[in-house]
Design a protein around this motif. Sequence first.
Motif, PDB file in Angstrom:
ATOM      1  N   PRO A  45       1.082  -1.167   0.094  1.00 11.26           N
ATOM      2  CA  PRO A  45      -0.190   0.066  -0.135  1.00 11.26           C
ATOM      3  C   PRO A  45       1.380   0.912   0.091  1.00 11.26           C
ATOM      4  O   PRO A  45       0.523   2.163  -0.613  1.00 11.26           O
ATOM      5  CB  PRO A  45      -1.037   0.300   2.085  1.00 11.26           C
ATOM      6  N   ASP A  46       1.929   1.343   0.780  1.00 15.60           N
ATOM      7  CA  ASP A  46       2.481   2.571   0.412  1.00 15.60           C
ATOM      8  C   ASP A  46       3.255   2.932  -0.486  1.00 15.60           C
ATOM      9  O   ASP A  46       3.462   3.907  -0.553  1.00 15.60           O
ATOM     10  CB  ASP A  46       4.145   2.505   2.057  1.00 15.60           C
ATOM     11  N   SER A  47       3.462   2.069  -1.590  1.00 11.86           N
ATOM     12  CA  SER A  47       3.821   2.438  -2.891  1.00 11.86           C
ATOM     13  C   SER A  47       3.007   3.017  -3.575  1.00 11.86           C
ATOM     14  O   SER A  47       3.549   3.390  -4.876  1.00 11.86           O
ATOM     15  CB  SER A  47       4.841   1.036  -3.366  1.00 11.86           C
ATOM     16  N   ALA A  48       1.338   3.193  -3.305  1.00 14.32           N
ATOM     17  CA  ALA A  48       0.786   3.799  -4.359  1.00 14.32           C
ATOM     18  C   ALA A  48       0.753   5.246  -4.875  1.00 14.32           C
ATOM     19  O   ALA A  48       0.602   5.785  -6.226  1.00 14.32           O
ATOM     20  CB  ALA A  48      -0.486   3.868  -3.796  1.00 14.32           C
ATOM     21  N   PRO A  49       1.482   6.031  -3.848  1.00 14.21           N
ATOM     22  CA  PRO A  49       2.294   7.321  -4.497  1.00 14.21           C
ATOM     23  C   PRO A  49       2.985   7.391  -5.130  1.00 14.21           C
ATOM     24  O   PRO A  49       3.259   7.408  -6.263  1.00 14.21           O
ATOM     25  CB  PRO A  49       2.986   7.857  -3.443  1.00 14.21           C
ATOM     26  N   LEU A  50       4.194   5.930  -5.486  1.00 19.35           N
ATOM     27  CA  LEU A  50       5.277   6.317  -6.003  1.00 19.35           C
ATOM     28  C   LEU A  50       4.329   5.444  -7.309  1.00 19.35           C
ATOM     29  O   LEU A  50       4.753   5.985  -9.008  1.00 19.35           O
ATOM     30  CB  LEU A  50       6.465   4.741  -5.479  1.00 19.35           C
ATOM     31  N   ARG A  51       3.575   4.804  -7.488  1.00 19.90           N
ATOM     32  CA  ARG A  51       2.511   4.456  -8.508  1.00 19.90           C
ATOM     33  C   ARG A  51       2.402   4.883  -9.357  1.00 19.90           C
ATOM     34  O   ARG A  51       2.478   5.542 -10.839  1.00 19.90           O
ATOM     35  CB  ARG A  51       1.666   3.328  -8.386  1.00 19.90           C
ATOM     36  N   GLN A  52       0.864   6.246  -8.357  1.00 16.04           N
ATOM     37  CA  GLN A  52       1.196   7.318  -8.873  1.00 16.04           C
ATOM     38  C   GLN A  52       2.014   8.259  -9.821  1.00 16.04           C
ATOM     39  O   GLN A  52       1.465   8.639 -10.928  1.00 16.04           O
ATOM     40  CB  GLN A  52      -0.016   7.949  -8.320  1.00 16.04           C
ATOM     41  N   GLY A  53       3.229   8.633  -9.820  1.00 23.58           N
ATOM     42  CA  GLY A  53       4.518   9.703  -9.804  1.00 23.58           C
ATOM     43  C   GLY A  53       4.752   8.488 -11.492  1.00 23.58           C
ATOM     44  O   GLY A  53       4.998   9.252 -12.161  1.00 23.58           O
ATOM     45  N   THR A  77      12.586   4.017  -8.134  1.00 23.56           N
ATOM     46  CA  THR A  77      11.762   2.550  -9.041  1.00 23.56           C
ATOM     47  C   THR A  77      13.030   1.588  -8.953  1.00 23.56           C
ATOM     48  O   THR A  77      13.332   0.684  -8.665  1.00 23.56           O
ATOM     49  CB  THR A  77      11.335   3.119  -9.915  1.00 23.56           C
ATOM     50  N   ARG A  78      14.206   2.361  -9.414  1.00 26.15           N
ATOM     51  CA  ARG A  78      15.339   1.318  -9.887  1.00 26.15           C
ATOM     52  C   ARG A  78      15.734   1.050  -8.568  1.00 26.15           C
ATOM     53  O   ARG A  78      15.854   0.242  -8.512  1.00 26.15           O
ATOM     54  CB  ARG A  78      16.058   2.720 -10.552  1.00 26.15           C
ATOM     55  N   ASP A  79      15.922   1.292  -7.742  1.00 26.79           N
ATOM     56  CA  ASP A  79      16.306   1.358  -5.874  1.00 26.79           C
ATOM     57  C   ASP A  79      15.329   0.414  -5.811  1.00 26.79           C
ATOM     58  O   ASP A  79      16.442  -0.437  -4.617  1.00 26.79           O
ATOM     59  CB  ASP A  79      16.509   2.293  -5.655  1.00 26.79           C
ATOM     60  N   ARG A  80      14.356   0.274  -5.262  1.00 26.82           N
ATOM     61  CA  ARG A  80      13.607  -0.679  -4.953  1.00 26.82           C
ATOM     62  C   ARG A  80      13.836  -2.101  -5.834  1.00 26.82           C
ATOM     63  O   ARG A  80      13.615  -2.916  -5.135  1.00 26.82           O
ATOM     64  CB  ARG A  80      11.493  -0.428  -5.198  1.00 26.82           C
ATOM     65  N   GLN A 126       8.207  13.556 -23.937  1.00 28.37           N
ATOM     66  CA  GLN A 126       9.628  13.515 -23.909  1.00 28.37           C
ATOM     67  C   GLN A 126      10.099  14.546 -22.807  1.00 28.37           C
ATOM     68  O   GLN A 126      11.946  14.794 -22.680  1.00 28.37           O
ATOM     69  CB  GLN A 126      10.233  14.468 -25.637  1.00 28.37           C
ATOM     70  N   LYS A 127       8.948  15.064 -21.624  1.00 25.74           N
ATOM     71  CA  LYS A 127       9.390  16.203 -21.177  1.00 25.74           C
ATOM     72  C   LYS A 127       9.903  16.171 -19.435  1.00 25.74           C
ATOM     73  O   LYS A 127       9.856  16.776 -18.750  1.00 25.74           O
ATOM     74  CB  LYS A 127       7.932  17.393 -20.943  1.00 25.74           C
ATOM     75  N   VAL A 128       9.826  14.354 -19.992  1.00 25.78           N
ATOM     76  CA  VAL A 128      10.033  13.441 -17.906  1.00 25.78           C
ATOM     77  C   VAL A 128      11.635  14.179 -18.156  1.00 25.78           C
ATOM     78  O   VAL A 128      12.199  13.885 -16.877  1.00 25.78           O
ATOM     79  CB  VAL A 128       9.720  12.620 -18.542  1.00 25.78           C
ATOM     80  N   ALA A 129      12.714  13.828 -19.239  1.00 27.68           N
ATOM     81  CA  ALA A 129      13.365  14.557 -18.821  1.00 27.68           C
ATOM     82  C   ALA A 129      14.471  15.718 -18.329  1.00 27.68           C
ATOM     83  O   ALA A 129      14.574  15.798 -17.061  1.00 27.68           O
ATOM     84  CB  ALA A 129      14.350  14.092 -20.370  1.00 27.68           C
ATOM     85  N   ASP A 130      13.307  16.902 -18.752  1.00 30.22           N
ATOM     86  CA  ASP A 130      13.407  17.872 -17.126  1.00 30.22           C
ATOM     87  C   ASP A 130      13.168  18.283 -16.116  1.00 30.22           C
ATOM     88  O   ASP A 130      12.766  18.846 -16.439  1.00 30.22           O
ATOM     89  CB  ASP A 130      12.851  19.343 -19.224  1.00 30.22           C
ATOM     90  N   ASP A 131      11.894  17.293 -16.008  1.00 30.04           N
ATOM     91  CA  ASP A 131      11.390  16.832 -14.902  1.00 30.04           C
ATOM     92  C   ASP A 131      12.033  16.024 -13.292  1.00 30.04           C
ATOM     93  O   ASP A 131      12.309  15.468 -13.291  1.00 30.04           O
ATOM     94  CB  ASP A 131      10.153  16.162 -15.054  1.00 30.04           C
ATOM     95  N   ALA A 132      12.413  17.083 -12.698  1.00 29.63           N
ATOM     96  CA  ALA A 132      12.858  16.604 -11.451  1.00 29.63           C
ATOM     97  C   ALA A 132      12.807  15.415 -10.113  1.00 29.63           C
ATOM     98  O   ALA A 132      12.734  14.343 -10.082  1.00 29.63           O
ATOM     99  CB  ALA A 132      13.377  17.950 -10.510  1.00 29.63           C
ATOM    100  N   GLU A 133      10.799  15.609 -10.485  1.00 26.72           N
ATOM    101  CA  GLU A 133       9.805  14.624  -9.341  1.00 26.72           C
ATOM    102  C   GLU A 133      10.103  14.046 -10.541  1.00 26.72           C
ATOM    103  O   GLU A 133      10.112  12.329  -9.752  1.00 26.72           O
ATOM    104  CB  GLU A 133       8.596  15.136  -9.412  1.00 26.72           C
ATOM    105  N   CYS A 134      10.182  13.332 -11.419  1.00 29.01           N
ATOM    106  CA  CYS A 134      10.097  12.004 -12.043  1.00 29.01           C
ATOM    107  C   CYS A 134      10.711  11.466 -12.723  1.00 29.01           C
ATOM    108  O   CYS A 134      11.890   9.597 -12.165  1.00 29.01           O
ATOM    109  CB  CYS A 134       9.905  12.163 -14.120  1.00 29.01           C
TER     110      CYS A 134
END
Length: 101
Positions: free
Chosen positions: A49-57, A81-84, A66-74
Amino acid sequence: MDGKLLARIGAIVFVAIAIAIAIAITATAIQMTRKEDVPAEAPARLIQPDSAPLRQGQRRCQQLGQKVADDAECLRVWAETRDRFLGRTRAPAAPAAPEGR
């Protein structure tokens, strides 16, 4: 070939076929009487359940294109995600410097 040799070969073939059939019937009977192993408990859920915010992100970042490369939150979401996935734990934050020095 004489008749006795032909009769012996026929008898050997008949016995071999009879043994093969008996083995097949026995194996089938054993398989039919086996009970299915039922798992003792239900499998654990993969998504906590605690990964729901991660999934939403992840979903939000997926829609950015393509805008994702400039988004710090992404970039942060991808790093988490990679670490998990790799089983890494987060490094502890650097300790705060003592004040007054």
